[in-house]
Design an enzyme around this catalytic site. Structure first.
Site, mmCIF file in Angstrom:
data_model
loop_
_atom_site.group_PDB
_atom_site.id
_atom_site.type_symbol
_atom_site.label_atom_id
_atom_site.label_comp_id
_atom_site.label_asym_id
_atom_site.label_seq_id
_atom_site.Cartn_x
_atom_site.Cartn_y
_atom_site.Cartn_z
ATOM 1 C CG ASN A 1 -10.309 -3.646 56.413
ATOM 2 O OD1 ASN A 1 -11.412 -3.271 56.053
ATOM 3 N ND2 ASN A 1 -9.936 -3.625 57.680
ATOM 4 C CG ASP B 1 -10.432 2.701 55.792
ATOM 5 O OD1 ASP B 1 -10.795 1.566 55.452
ATOM 6 O OD2 ASP B 1 -10.493 3.088 56.981
ATOM 7 C CG HIS B 2 -7.660 -1.110 54.969
ATOM 8 N ND1 HIS B 2 -6.622 -1.505 55.790
ATOM 9 C CD2 HIS B 2 -8.629 -0.630 55.787
ATOM 10 C CE1 HIS B 2 -6.955 -1.275 57.055
ATOM 11 N NE2 HIS B 2 -8.163 -0.743 57.082
#
Length: 253
Positions: free
Chosen positions: A7, A245-246
């Site tokens: 992601n 953030d992934h």
């Protein structure tokens, strides 16, 4: 074959990170989520110059999924059939005899909300469709941001997250029902260290303190699970400047 999911939380911002990562890992297939762009502005040319074919199902600002492959793809399919949904969350293609399904599963916002109900309905529709896909494609891999931490060991603080979004029993039951189609969690095919996660909040030093969740997964049919040799989460890109953030999840078949 090395397959991965990531992601990227805006492909426009993260394109340099992805190109560098592909050059380093030499992944054969990479599934992307949250590209947040329309098809007409997707960087097909830049990816092809890097050695990757690409198919994309996108929309402006939100959602968006893509499959990048070093081999040409066939039988490309967008969205979940017979499920009315304007959000671009699914794309599938066949790569070297393997059916690759890339999904960006709904977040659900909060337990009991309308978006939570949509999430559970979406999972039910995905499960119905994948039952048909698996019957046609015994060698199938489902990769993506599932927005569900399957078990308490996939959560940095199970007590704090108990019955909360991403960790509620109804969500976990929906994931178990999907896996009951015969889909194995590639990460759990192997002994893994404790507290390994794939997502960390940008706020409150989430990554530095390892306050994360494992919500990005690679699920494999038995024909592929038997061929899986490793599955790891690569935290290195999360340490970069302006990261997603992934972190990517990689499986080798």
């Amino acid at each position: 074959m090395k397959i991965a999911t990531w992601n990227v939380n805006s492909f426009k911002v993260r394109l340099p990170h992805v190109l560098d990562w592909l050059a380093t890992t030499q992944a054969d297939v990479l599934c992307l989520q949250e590209t947040k762009m329309e098809d007409k502005v997707f960087p097909y040319a830049e990816l092809l110059a890097a050695g990757y074919h690409a198919v994309h199902n996108g929309q402006k600002t939100y959602n968006g999924v893509a499959i990048l492959s070093r081999s040409e793809m066939t039988d490309v399919h967008l969205d979940i059939p017979d499920f009315a949904d304007t959000q671009k969350r699914v794309i599938a293609a066949t790569v070297d005899g393997v059916r690759i399904v890339c999904g960006y599963m709904p977040n659900g916002q909060a337990v009991g909300s309308e978006k939570y109900a949509y999430k559970l309905q979406w999972y039910a529709a995905l499960t119905r469709w994948l039952q048909q896909e698996i019957a046609q494609h015994p060698r199938l891999a489902l990769l993506g941001d599932f927005n569900i931490a399957p078990e308490d060991r996939d959560v940095h603080d199970p007590a704090a997250w108990k019955d909360q979004i991403l960790c509620s029993e109804a969500e976990r039951a929906a994931l178990r029902q999907l896996q009951a189609l015969g889909l194995a969690d590639a990460f759990r095919l192997f002994d893994q260290p404790e507290k390994i996660f794939s997502w960390w909040d940008y706020r409150q030093m989430g990554f530095r303190l390892n306050r994360g969740l494992r919500i990005d997964h690679i699920l494999l049919t038995p024909a592929l699970a038997s061929l899986c040799r490793t599955c790891v989460i690569d935290k290195a890109p999360r340490k970069l400047e302006r990261p997603s953030d992934h972190a990517p999840v990689i499986a080798e078949l």
